[in-house]
Design an enzyme around this catalytic site. Structure first.
Site, mmCIF file in Angstrom:
data_model
loop_
_atom_site.group_PDB
_atom_site.id
_atom_site.type_symbol
_atom_site.label_atom_id
_atom_site.label_comp_id
_atom_site.label_asym_id
_atom_site.label_seq_id
_atom_site.Cartn_x
_atom_site.Cartn_y
_atom_site.Cartn_z
ATOM 1 N N SER A 62 -2.647 0.033 -6.265
ATOM 2 C CA SER A 62 -2.593 -0.328 -7.682
ATOM 3 C C SER A 62 -3.910 0.004 -8.373
ATOM 4 C CB SER A 62 -2.260 -1.814 -7.843
ATOM 5 O OG SER A 62 -3.341 -2.648 -7.444
ATOM 6 N N VAL A 68 -1.272 -2.125 -0.847
ATOM 7 C CA VAL A 68 -0.658 -2.029 -2.172
ATOM 8 C C VAL A 68 -1.669 -2.414 -3.259
ATOM 9 C CG1 VAL A 68 1.204 -2.849 -3.661
ATOM 10 C CG2 VAL A 68 1.641 -2.399 -1.248
ATOM 11 N N TYR A 69 -2.529 -3.377 -2.974
ATOM 12 C CA TYR A 69 -3.609 -3.689 -3.913
ATOM 13 C C TYR A 69 -4.469 -2.446 -4.139
ATOM 14 C CZ TYR A 69 -8.083 -5.397 -5.628
ATOM 15 O OH TYR A 69 -9.234 -5.576 -6.353
ATOM 16 N N ALA A 70 -4.870 -1.782 -3.055
ATOM 17 C CA ALA A 70 -5.679 -0.576 -3.176
ATOM 18 C C ALA A 70 -4.930 0.503 -3.950
ATOM 19 C CB ALA A 70 -6.079 -0.060 -1.793
#
Length: 262
Positions: free
Chosen positions: A161, A157-159
């Site tokens: 975003s 999810v970081y990637a």
């Protein structure tokens, strides 16, 4: 002084890359207003930037959570009033969360997207309004990540975003560039942070040694992650300066050559 009289907002300037950016902007003669959510750290960075040797500009800290549109608009109103206009936005603020893809909760997803993506949108919109109001051919510098290009196991999810930041930045580079000559570029940094340095100092020595050996293989320059002041801050000066006025919609990978953009 490559940034003499430049009016600059730095979102997320209290520590790490953001603080290094504030310091070098002040040395290069810029008037800087920066924000964060840790007021003690923000005031400390303000004092350090203004007291440093060679300080030719000035920095002012204001509180703002970039995930909150109302706070962002209030912050920009005050910042632009203090600066007398706006020439550059450096949006460095961001957070990371490491989880197995199957385990991300709604709260974790929302927080990552609120800060990393929505915060980028909110600050960029506010900056664009300020650029057009004062007739500035502004520069927006957003922060994505190499994970947006490569993916990130245990950080999906970081990637995602940061991928959203890339898509947004490339889109406004075309839209706002055509409308107002406002340029937008992304920096993908691989830089040592305070958290990373703390991990090196406290992790299992065998794990740290293995990690360092992997860095030597994967990072052609120095065989290590970069330093915020030495390796990333000078790139931020270039992207804020008139020397980069014909660079738009690009990804600048500050990663020692670990990954390349094709």
């Amino acid at each position: 002084m490559r940034l003499e009289n430049k009016r600059i907002v730095v979102a997320g300037g209290s520590r790490g890359i953001g603080a290094a950016t504030v310091r070098i902007y002040v040395r290069e003669g810029a008037q800087v207003v920066f924000c964060g959510t840790n007021d003690e750290r923000g005031r400390q960075t303000e004092a350090e930037a203004n007291a440093q040797e060679g300080a030719a500009g000035h920095a002012t800290y204001l509180h703002c959570d970039i995930a909150d549109r109302e706070q962002v608009n209030t912050f920009f109103d005050e910042a632009v009033k203090l600066l007398g206009g706006l020439d550059v936005l450096a949006n460095v603020a961001g957070i990371e969360s490491n989880n197995a893809a199957v385990d991300y909760t709604d709260e974790q997803i929302d927080r990552l997207m609120d800060v990393n993506f929505k915060g980028t949108v909110y600050t960029n919109q506010a900056a664009y309004r300020a650029f057009t109001a004062c007739g500035s051919e502004g520069s927006i510098i957003n922060y994505s990540s190499d994970t947006a290009l490569t993916g990130m196991p245990n950080g999906a999810v970081y990637a995602a975003s940061k991928s959203a930041v890339l898509g947004w930045s490339r889109s406004i580079a075309r839209e706002w560039g055509q409308a107002s000559n406002v340029r937008t570029n992304c920096v993908n940094p691989t830089i040592q942070t305070e958290m990373y340095k703390q991990w090196l100092a406290t992790a299992d020595p065998k794990l740290v040694e293995y990690h360092k050996q992997q860095l030597k293989v994967n990072y052609p320059i120095d065989g290590a992650m970069g330093d915020a002041d030495r390796d990333c801050a000078p790139v931020m000066v270039f992207l804020a300066s008139d020397a980069s006025r014909y660079i738009n919609g690009q990804i600048i990978c500050v990663n020692g050559g670990a990954y390349t953009v094709c």
